[in-house]
Design a protein around this motif. Structure first.
Motif, short mmCIF file in Angstrom:
data_model
loop_
_atom_site.label_atom_id
_atom_site.label_comp_id
_atom_site.label_asym_id
_atom_site.label_seq_id
_atom_site.Cartn_x
_atom_site.Cartn_y
_atom_site.Cartn_z
N ARG A 36 0.83 -1.21 0.00
CA ARG A 36 0.00 0.00 0.00
C ARG A 36 0.87 1.25 0.00
N ALA A 37 1.96 1.22 0.78
CA ALA A 37 2.86 2.37 0.82
C ALA A 37 3.51 2.61 -0.54
N LEU A 38 3.96 1.55 -1.19
CA LEU A 38 4.63 1.69 -2.48
C LEU A 38 3.69 2.19 -3.57
N ILE A 39 2.40 1.93 -3.38
CA ILE A 39 1.41 2.44 -4.33
C ILE A 39 1.04 3.89 -4.01
N LEU A 40 0.85 4.17 -2.71
CA LEU A 40 0.38 5.48 -2.30
C LEU A 40 1.45 6.56 -2.35
N ILE A 41 2.70 6.22 -2.04
CA ILE A 41 3.75 7.25 -1.98
C ILE A 41 3.90 8.00 -3.30
N PRO A 42 4.10 7.32 -4.43
CA PRO A 42 4.23 8.08 -5.68
C PRO A 42 2.94 8.77 -6.10
N THR A 43 1.80 8.14 -5.79
CA THR A 43 0.51 8.74 -6.16
C THR A 43 0.27 10.03 -5.39
N LEU A 44 0.43 9.99 -4.06
CA LEU A 44 0.21 11.17 -3.23
C LEU A 44 1.26 12.24 -3.49
N ALA A 45 2.51 11.82 -3.72
CA ALA A 45 3.57 12.79 -3.98
C ALA A 45 3.31 13.56 -5.27
N THR A 46 2.76 12.87 -6.26
CA THR A 46 2.45 13.52 -7.54
C THR A 46 1.48 14.67 -7.37
N PHE A 47 0.53 14.50 -6.46
CA PHE A 47 -0.48 15.53 -6.23
C PHE A 47 -0.16 16.42 -5.04
#
Length: 235
Positions: A36-47
């Protein structure tokens, strides 16, 4: 952390079954947290919303890490071949981070910069939180995967898994330790406002992190040499 593999008997025992189940459960929980972290980190960082990582993952991270207190018990009573001292050192530092630093001062992850000032949108705290998620998570997936394979499948662990177990710490330990220290440093400002007890505790822990980290790091290097030496003899 050290070897959580049971003292392997010739036949399956309740102790062995328990430790296999324990390691398998921990492997599953850390896999969920880390993926979940590996999915969320780049997604949240992008926004620009990396602070949202705390709300999404901290509750599960907190309890997943807390289960590791059982590993100190395992070492103390002799269920596993592990030093109670080094096991307690590793578990205690993480328990301090989740139950004192992050549980008591969540604002350091969502709105605090490196100088301890509350600044909405700051990335210092969220980056440090991302650091412990990835460093702890990847380390634990490899570690528990290693133990489950060795205890439940075969004493002969795949070479790739053994390599990961005894080499990735060179990178993951510094990332995790640096992130832990940064989170504790960020917590000093809000802790000082509350009173002297927690503030003093964090300062003491930060003071012993350097020698403590050296002990744990060199311990892993010793374990690595033993394993590689053993493989060299059997080659």
């Amino acid at each position: 952390m050290e070897n959580q593999t049971p003292r392997r008997p010739t036949t399956s025992t309740p102790t062995q079954k328990y430790l296999i189940a324990y390691n398998a459960v921990c492997l599953g929980l850390w896999s969920i947290v880390t993926l979940r972290a590996l999915i969320l980190i780049p997604t949240l960082a992008t926004f620009g919303k990396l602070e949202g990582l705390f709300e999404a993952l901290f509750p599960m991270l907190k309890w997943t890490q807390t289960i590791a207190l059982l590993e100190v018990v395992h070492a103390v009573v002799g269920l596993v071949r592990a030093s109670p001292i080094t096991t307690a050192m590793q578990v205690a530092s993480r328990i301090l981070v989740v139950w004192v630093v992050l549980e008591m001062y969540p604002e350091i992850v969502v709105s605090t910069n490196i100088y301890g000032r509350q600044v909405p949108g700051s990335t210092t705290g969220p980056i440090a939180f991302s650091g412990i998620l990835t460093a702890w998570g990847i380390t634990e997936i490899i570690r528990y995967g290693f133990f489950v394979w060795k205890a439940a499948v075969s004493e002969r662990v795949p070479a790739a898994l053994t390599w990961l177990r005894y080499n990735t710490f060179f990178v993951l330990y510094p990332v995790g330790i640096t992130s832990e220290c940064l989170l504790m440093y960020l917590a000093l400002a809000p802790a000082a406002k509350q009173g002297k007890s927690v503030d003093l505790l964090l300062k003491i822990v930060l003071g012993i992190y350097v020698p403590g980290s050296y002990i744990l790091y060199t311990h892993m290097m010793t374990q690595r040499r033993k394993v590689l030496k053993g493989k060299g003899k059997s080659a």
